[in-house]
Design a protein around this motif. Sequence first.
Motif, PDB file in Angstrom:
ATOM      1  N   PRO A  54       0.836  -1.275   0.020  1.00 52.47           N
ATOM      2  CA  PRO A  54       0.170  -0.017   0.122  1.00 52.47           C
ATOM      3  C   PRO A  54       0.787   1.206   0.001  1.00 52.47           C
ATOM      4  CG  PRO A  54       0.049  -0.981   2.221  1.00 52.47           C
ATOM      5  CD  PRO A  54       0.880  -1.938   1.347  1.00 52.47           C
ATOM      6  N   ILE A  55       0.323   2.369  -0.479  1.00 51.85           N
ATOM      7  CA  ILE A  55       0.877   3.682  -0.364  1.00 51.85           C
ATOM      8  C   ILE A  55       0.579   4.189   1.010  1.00 51.85           C
ATOM      9  CG2 ILE A  55       0.562   6.133  -1.076  1.00 51.85           C
ATOM     10  CD1 ILE A  55      -0.274   5.035  -3.679  1.00 51.85           C
ATOM     11  N   VAL A  56       1.680   4.648   1.683  1.00 49.37           N
ATOM     12  CA  VAL A  56       1.625   5.068   3.141  1.00 49.37           C
ATOM     13  C   VAL A  56       1.633   6.389   3.565  1.00 49.37           C
ATOM     14  CG1 VAL A  56       2.052   2.608   3.940  1.00 49.37           C
ATOM     15  CG2 VAL A  56       4.079   4.248   3.629  1.00 49.37           C
ATOM     16  N   ARG A  97      -5.915  12.792  -2.497  1.00 49.73           N
ATOM     17  CA  ARG A  97      -6.948  12.013  -1.655  1.00 49.73           C
ATOM     18  C   ARG A  97      -7.166  10.693  -2.708  1.00 49.73           C
ATOM     19  NH1 ARG A  97     -11.927  11.175  -2.049  1.00 49.73           N
ATOM     20  NH2 ARG A  97     -12.291  12.187  -4.273  1.00 49.73           N
ATOM     21  N   TYR A  98      -7.187  10.836  -3.981  1.00 45.80           N
ATOM     22  CA  TYR A  98      -7.054   9.723  -4.882  1.00 45.80           C
ATOM     23  C   TYR A  98      -6.151   8.547  -4.657  1.00 45.80           C
ATOM     24  CZ  TYR A  98      -6.850   6.877  -9.153  1.00 45.80           C
ATOM     25  OH  TYR A  98      -6.353   5.606 -10.031  1.00 45.80           O
ATOM     26  N   LEU A  99      -4.963   8.927  -4.480  1.00 46.13           N
ATOM     27  CA  LEU A  99      -3.904   7.974  -4.281  1.00 46.13           C
ATOM     28  C   LEU A  99      -3.934   7.562  -2.943  1.00 46.13           C
ATOM     29  CD1 LEU A  99      -0.832  10.263  -5.962  1.00 46.13           C
ATOM     30  CD2 LEU A  99      -1.894   8.194  -6.894  1.00 46.13           C
ATOM     31  N   ALA A 100      -4.461   8.332  -1.913  1.00 47.14           N
ATOM     32  CA  ALA A 100      -4.500   7.596  -0.720  1.00 47.14           C
ATOM     33  C   ALA A 100      -5.391   6.423  -0.665  1.00 47.14           C
ATOM     34  CB  ALA A 100      -4.958   8.646   0.425  1.00 47.14           C
ATOM     35  N   GLY A 101      -6.309   6.398  -1.559  1.00 41.95           N
ATOM     36  CA  GLY A 101      -7.446   5.226  -1.597  1.00 41.95           C
ATOM     37  C   GLY A 101      -8.130   5.015  -0.359  1.00 41.95           C
ATOM     38  N   ASP A 131      -4.940   4.865   7.436  1.00 46.94           N
ATOM     39  CA  ASP A 131      -3.876   5.155   8.125  1.00 46.94           C
ATOM     40  C   ASP A 131      -2.771   6.005   7.223  1.00 46.94           C
ATOM     41  OD1 ASP A 131      -4.810   4.716  10.734  1.00 46.94           O
ATOM     42  OD2 ASP A 131      -3.890   2.765  10.768  1.00 46.94           O
ATOM     43  N   CYS A 132      -3.086   5.832   5.904  1.00 43.91           N
ATOM     44  CA  CYS A 132      -2.169   6.670   5.117  1.00 43.91           C
ATOM     45  C   CYS A 132      -2.195   8.190   5.331  1.00 43.91           C
ATOM     46  CB  CYS A 132      -2.724   6.608   3.571  1.00 43.91           C
ATOM     47  SG  CYS A 132      -1.770   7.386   2.387  1.00 43.91           S
ATOM     48  N   VAL A 133      -0.914   8.628   5.332  1.00 38.95           N
ATOM     49  CA  VAL A 133      -0.879  10.220   5.829  1.00 38.95           C
ATOM     50  C   VAL A 133      -0.529  10.824   4.679  1.00 38.95           C
ATOM     51  CG1 VAL A 133       1.673   9.905   6.772  1.00 38.95           C
ATOM     52  CG2 VAL A 133      -0.082  11.718   7.468  1.00 38.95           C
ATOM     53  N   ALA A 134      -0.970  12.067   4.620  1.00 40.29           N
ATOM     54  CA  ALA A 134      -0.591  13.141   3.521  1.00 40.29           C
ATOM     55  C   ALA A 134      -0.035  14.449   3.981  1.00 40.29           C
ATOM     56  CB  ALA A 134      -1.739  13.571   2.405  1.00 40.29           C
ATOM     57  N   ASN A 135       0.924  15.179   3.584  1.00 39.46           N
ATOM     58  CA  ASN A 135       1.276  16.583   3.956  1.00 39.46           C
ATOM     59  C   ASN A 135       0.758  17.446   2.430  1.00 39.46           C
ATOM     60  OD1 ASN A 135       3.198  14.483   5.308  1.00 39.46           O
ATOM     61  ND2 ASN A 135       3.037  16.433   6.359  1.00 39.46           N
ATOM     62  N   TYR A 149       4.798  16.304  -6.202  1.00 43.28           N
ATOM     63  CA  TYR A 149       4.101  15.121  -5.387  1.00 43.28           C
ATOM     64  C   TYR A 149       5.465  14.107  -4.916  1.00 43.28           C
ATOM     65  CZ  TYR A 149      -0.010  16.840  -7.622  1.00 43.28           C
ATOM     66  OH  TYR A 149      -0.825  17.703  -7.979  1.00 43.28           O
ATOM     67  N   GLU A 150       5.181  13.206  -3.646  1.00 45.75           N
ATOM     68  CA  GLU A 150       5.969  12.270  -3.365  1.00 45.75           C
ATOM     69  C   GLU A 150       4.860  10.935  -3.132  1.00 45.75           C
ATOM     70  OE1 GLU A 150       8.202  13.569   0.093  1.00 45.75           O
ATOM     71  OE2 GLU A 150       9.043  15.119  -0.839  1.00 45.75           O
ATOM     72  N   ILE A 151       5.289  10.036  -3.612  1.00 44.29           N
ATOM     73  CA  ILE A 151       4.337   8.858  -3.161  1.00 44.29           C
ATOM     74  C   ILE A 151       5.345   7.739  -2.420  1.00 44.29           C
ATOM     75  CG2 ILE A 151       2.853   7.170  -4.184  1.00 44.29           C
ATOM     76  CD1 ILE A 151       2.618   8.879  -6.533  1.00 44.29           C
ATOM     77  N   HIS A 152       4.987   7.313  -1.316  1.00 47.28           N
ATOM     78  CA  HIS A 152       5.886   6.502  -0.675  1.00 47.28           C
ATOM     79  C   HIS A 152       5.091   5.077  -0.221  1.00 47.28           C
ATOM     80  CE1 HIS A 152       8.938   9.649   0.355  1.00 47.28           C
ATOM     81  NE2 HIS A 152       7.598  10.651   0.279  1.00 47.28           N
ATOM     82  N   GLY A 153       6.212   3.856  -0.373  1.00 45.24           N
ATOM     83  CA  GLY A 153       5.514   2.712   0.003  1.00 45.24           C
ATOM     84  C   GLY A 153       6.453   1.868   0.606  1.00 45.24           C
ATOM     85  N   ARG A 154       6.546   0.523   0.420  1.00 42.18           N
ATOM     86  CA  ARG A 154       7.346  -0.538   1.045  1.00 42.18           C
ATOM     87  C   ARG A 154       8.600  -0.279   0.100  1.00 42.18           C
ATOM     88  NH1 ARG A 154       7.051  -4.811   4.497  1.00 42.18           N
ATOM     89  NH2 ARG A 154       4.864  -4.658   4.192  1.00 42.18           N
ATOM     90  N   ASP A 155       9.896   0.154   0.714  1.00 38.68           N
ATOM     91  CA  ASP A 155      11.115   0.224   0.036  1.00 38.68           C
ATOM     92  C   ASP A 155      11.177   0.783  -1.353  1.00 38.68           C
ATOM     93  OD1 ASP A 155      12.453  -1.080   2.212  1.00 38.68           O
ATOM     94  OD2 ASP A 155      11.768  -3.033   1.431  1.00 38.68           O
ATOM     95  N   ILE A 156      10.122   1.915  -1.361  1.00 38.48           N
ATOM     96  CA  ILE A 156      10.037   2.572  -2.780  1.00 38.48           C
ATOM     97  C   ILE A 156       9.645   4.025  -2.339  1.00 38.48           C
ATOM     98  CG2 ILE A 156       7.870   1.541  -3.186  1.00 38.48           C
ATOM     99  CD1 ILE A 156       8.537   1.658  -6.195  1.00 38.48           C
ATOM    100  N   SER A 157       9.947   4.913  -3.159  1.00 31.85           N
ATOM    101  CA  SER A 157       9.353   6.311  -3.125  1.00 31.85           C
ATOM    102  C   SER A 157       9.595   6.972  -4.731  1.00 31.85           C
ATOM    103  CB  SER A 157      10.048   7.240  -2.045  1.00 31.85           C
ATOM    104  OG  SER A 157      10.147   6.867  -0.769  1.00 31.85           O
TER     105      SER A 157
END
Length: 233
Positions: A54-56, A97-101, A131-135, A149-157
């Motif tokens: 998931p995107i976190v 908001r869309y990316l947060a899912g 529990d995804c958080v956005a700034n 934009y920044e999109i962060h997940g498991r061992d990937i950004s």
Amino acid sequence: LHPFLEKPPGMDVAETTALRDATAKAGVKGMVGLNRRFHPMIARAKEMVEERGPIVQLVGEFHKSMTMLARSRNAGSPQVMDNWLVTNDIHAVDVVRYLAGADVAEVHSFARRAFSEYRDLHAALVIFENDCVANYAFNYTTGYRLERYEIHGRDISVFLEGVDQGSVNCDGKISQLPPADTGGTEEELRYFVDCVLDDRPVQLPAANLDEAVKSVELVGAIRAGFRETERSG
């Protein structure tokens, strides 16, 4: 008629809800031109991150010069100029908001008029139900236009600048995303026309009127953190 609406879908929640209800009552399909949802680089970034989980965490920024806006052909009424967050920068509010899912759970925001008679500074921390958080950061005191934009997940950004260039940090390596030929407008229009021709509902990734109401609600929550402070300059 099936309306395809330019953003913003309304200047506030009441206007946007009225459009949604009118569309539903007429039994037609409605869609709002929030084209970042169809932007090839953003779509690819979302896919790459979600391949690992998931995107976190997300960051969305849209910066402009209020001084230049006030002098440009985009200058409008005081209501428009003091509400630039929904007038144009709803693009960033919406795509994050869309990316947060998930739906919004909490909003902690701050807004003020720093140098202008209009609101020129917004910041927000948004927590979603998954529990995804956005700034968010929207600054109109700067001297240039920047959307990122920044999109962060498991061992990937993924870091998207422009949005016309992007880098992927994954497993200790950095690679570049290929540039996109479009900004998503062609793709969203094709999607809407196909929905009409095939008599299909307007669903994700598109912004139908239900989605538009949620994004305008989030804009309102960010604006709710406004504080009237003495302007410096």
